[in-house]
Design a protein around this motif. Structure first.
Motif, short mmCIF file in Angstrom:
data_model
loop_
_atom_site.label_atom_id
_atom_site.label_comp_id
_atom_site.label_asym_id
_atom_site.label_seq_id
_atom_site.Cartn_x
_atom_site.Cartn_y
_atom_site.Cartn_z
N GLN A 132 0.79 -1.13 0.17
CA GLN A 132 -0.14 0.04 0.03
C GLN A 132 0.82 1.36 0.03
OE1 GLN A 132 -2.64 -0.41 3.52
NE2 GLN A 132 -3.68 -2.20 2.37
N GLY A 133 2.21 1.08 0.11
CA GLY A 133 2.91 2.35 0.15
C GLY A 133 3.26 2.95 1.29
N ASP A 134 2.94 2.37 2.49
CA ASP A 134 3.25 2.98 3.89
C ASP A 134 4.85 2.84 3.89
OD1 ASP A 134 0.68 3.09 3.84
OD2 ASP A 134 0.37 1.84 5.86
N GLU A 135 5.22 3.88 4.50
CA GLU A 135 6.68 4.02 4.88
C GLU A 135 7.05 3.22 5.77
OE1 GLU A 135 9.04 5.95 3.46
OE2 GLU A 135 7.43 6.75 1.82
N LEU A 136 8.61 2.48 5.39
CA LEU A 136 9.03 1.57 6.30
C LEU A 136 10.37 2.16 6.76
CD1 LEU A 136 8.12 -1.92 4.59
CD2 LEU A 136 7.20 -0.80 6.67
N GLY A 137 11.17 1.38 7.67
CA GLY A 137 12.27 1.97 8.07
C GLY A 137 12.42 3.17 8.36
N GLY A 138 13.80 3.93 7.94
CA GLY A 138 13.97 5.37 8.68
C GLY A 138 14.56 5.29 10.05
N GLN A 139 14.86 6.48 10.71
CA GLN A 139 15.69 6.64 11.96
C GLN A 139 15.06 5.61 13.09
OE1 GLN A 139 15.35 10.58 13.02
NE2 GLN A 139 16.21 11.47 11.33
N THR A 140 13.71 5.25 13.11
CA THR A 140 13.39 4.44 14.34
C THR A 140 13.98 2.88 13.93
OG1 THR A 140 11.49 5.62 14.51
CG2 THR A 140 11.29 3.41 15.36
N THR A 141 13.81 2.60 12.85
CA THR A 141 14.29 1.28 12.42
C THR A 141 15.72 1.21 12.66
OG1 THR A 141 12.45 0.74 10.94
CG2 THR A 141 14.59 -0.49 10.68
N PHE A 142 16.44 2.39 12.26
CA PHE A 142 18.27 2.33 12.23
C PHE A 142 18.50 2.45 14.01
CE2 PHE A 142 21.68 4.97 13.07
CZ PHE A 142 22.57 4.27 12.57
N ASP A 159 16.64 1.09 16.17
CA ASP A 159 16.50 -0.28 16.86
C ASP A 159 17.47 -1.21 16.35
OD1 ASP A 159 14.42 0.85 18.17
OD2 ASP A 159 12.98 0.13 16.66
N SER A 160 17.72 -1.14 15.23
CA SER A 160 18.51 -2.02 14.62
C SER A 160 20.26 -1.93 15.24
CB SER A 160 18.73 -2.08 13.08
OG SER A 160 19.63 -2.81 12.31
N ILE A 161 20.77 -0.81 15.23
CA ILE A 161 22.05 -0.45 15.63
C ILE A 161 22.15 -0.74 17.17
CG2 ILE A 161 21.77 1.76 16.12
CD1 ILE A 161 24.92 0.01 14.67
N SER A 162 21.08 -0.55 18.13
CA SER A 162 20.98 -0.72 19.42
C SER A 162 21.07 -2.34 19.67
CB SER A 162 19.76 -0.29 19.97
OG SER A 162 19.66 -0.67 21.35
N LEU A 163 20.22 -3.20 18.69
CA LEU A 163 20.48 -4.51 19.01
C LEU A 163 21.92 -4.94 18.62
CD1 LEU A 163 19.00 -7.22 19.40
CD2 LEU A 163 18.21 -7.33 17.27
N HIS A 164 22.29 -4.62 17.59
CA HIS A 164 23.61 -5.01 17.03
C HIS A 164 24.76 -4.78 18.18
CE1 HIS A 164 22.04 -6.49 13.32
NE2 HIS A 164 21.97 -4.98 13.04
N LEU A 165 24.69 -3.46 18.75
CA LEU A 165 25.69 -3.06 19.52
C LEU A 165 25.79 -3.74 21.03
CD1 LEU A 165 25.99 0.73 18.92
CD2 LEU A 165 27.52 -1.04 18.08
N LYS A 166 24.41 -4.14 21.37
CA LYS A 166 24.24 -4.67 22.54
C LYS A 166 24.77 -6.24 22.56
CE LYS A 166 19.96 -2.43 24.26
NZ LYS A 166 18.65 -2.28 24.25
N TRP A 167 24.51 -6.78 21.17
CA TRP A 167 25.01 -8.03 20.94
C TRP A 167 26.50 -8.17 21.14
CZ3 TRP A 167 21.24 -11.79 19.54
CH2 TRP A 167 21.36 -13.25 19.35
N ILE A 168 27.08 -7.38 20.09
CA ILE A 168 28.55 -7.66 20.40
C ILE A 168 29.26 -7.05 21.57
CG2 ILE A 168 28.83 -7.37 17.73
CD1 ILE A 168 29.71 -4.65 17.91
N GLY A 169 28.33 -5.98 22.26
CA GLY A 169 28.90 -5.44 23.45
C GLY A 169 28.80 -6.84 24.41
N LEU A 170 28.00 -7.67 24.55
CA LEU A 170 27.61 -8.67 25.57
C LEU A 170 28.75 -9.66 25.24
CD1 LEU A 170 26.21 -10.17 27.65
CD2 LEU A 170 24.61 -11.03 25.99
N ILE A 171 29.11 -9.68 23.77
CA ILE A 171 30.11 -10.85 23.54
C ILE A 171 31.42 -10.40 24.16
CG2 ILE A 171 31.53 -11.75 21.35
CD1 ILE A 171 28.94 -11.85 20.14
N TRP A 172 31.74 -8.85 23.97
CA TRP A 172 32.99 -8.21 24.46
C TRP A 172 33.07 -8.64 26.00
CZ3 TRP A 172 33.94 -4.20 27.74
CH2 TRP A 172 35.13 -3.49 27.49
N ILE A 173 31.95 -8.29 26.47
CA ILE A 173 32.24 -8.52 28.09
C ILE A 173 32.41 -9.94 28.46
CG2 ILE A 173 30.58 -8.21 30.18
CD1 ILE A 173 29.24 -5.79 28.95
#
Length: 207
Positions: free
Chosen positions: A54-64, A66-80
């Motif tokens: 239907q053409g609704d907007e996806l992605g954008g700053q909110t997705t970014f 959420d995504s970078i937060s998840l990735h950084l938490k994941w590798i941050g936990l591995i680092w710890i």
């Protein structure tokens, strides 16, 4: 980097095999879903595809974010976890779990939408994971190597300084964080465009 990878080749192989096992396990989990669970997930997938079509907007700053937060938490936990010997099993568990998540997602889409599900997975899951998965493997191997170095240093008669090894370990993790930043950007701003391209093909199948 090439010398580092050659030196820790057994760890790379072990972590990679562990991840692949997680992917296989995740794909098999799809078959264990009850008909009600499959129907509920199918509704969510169909709703998402309809929204995209239907053409609704996806992605954008909110997705970014959420995504970078998840990735950084994941590798941050591995680092710890790499800073202690007891963290080794949990690093392996995280790698296996990542494989399960990827395997389940792709397995469900393919099982639900056949070759169209493969196409959907190719544009929505695969691109960013081509960066995320190698980055997580590198972080995991680096964490395992540092943890094992701590063991050797603790029991060696002549204990060396941990500082240079710690700096290399942390530097590699930061480099992978930069790569994950790029993966999050792609997921937020490029993946939605690619999903919109294939959404019309999925409407009839998802319905």
């Amino acid at each position: 980097m090439r010398l580092y990878m050659k030196e820790h080749l057994p760890l790379y192989l072990f972590v990679s095999v562990l991840f692949v096992m997680g992917v296989i396990f995740g794909a098999l989990m799809v078959g264990a879903l009850s008909p009600g669970q499959k129907e509920e997930m199918a509704r969510h997938v169909n709703s998402f595809i309809q929204i995209v079509h239907q053409g609704d907007e996806l992605g954008g700053q909110t997705t970014f974010r959420d995504s970078i937060s998840l990735h950084l938490k994941w590798i941050g936990l591995i680092w710890i976890l790499g800073l202690s010997v007891i963290g080794l099993p949990f690093i392996f568990l995280l790698d296996f779990l990542k494989g399960v998540l990827v395997g389940f997602s792709v397995g469900y889409l393919v099982g639900q939408l056949s070759w169209k599900g493969m196409l959907f997975a190719f544009v929505s899951i695969a691109p960013q994971n081509l960066i995320v998965i190698p980055a997580l493997v590198l972080c995991s191997v680096s964490a395992c190597a540092f943890s094992l170095y701590l063991v050797k240093n603790r029991f060696a008669q002549k204990r060396g300084t941990l500082y240079p090894t710690f700096v290399r370990y942390t530097s590699l993790t930061l480099c992978m964080a930069a790569l994950l930043f790029g993966a999050a950007m792609f997921e937020a701003y490029m993946s939605p465009v690619m999903i919109k391209w294939v959404a019309p093909m999925l409407i009839a199948e998802a319905g």
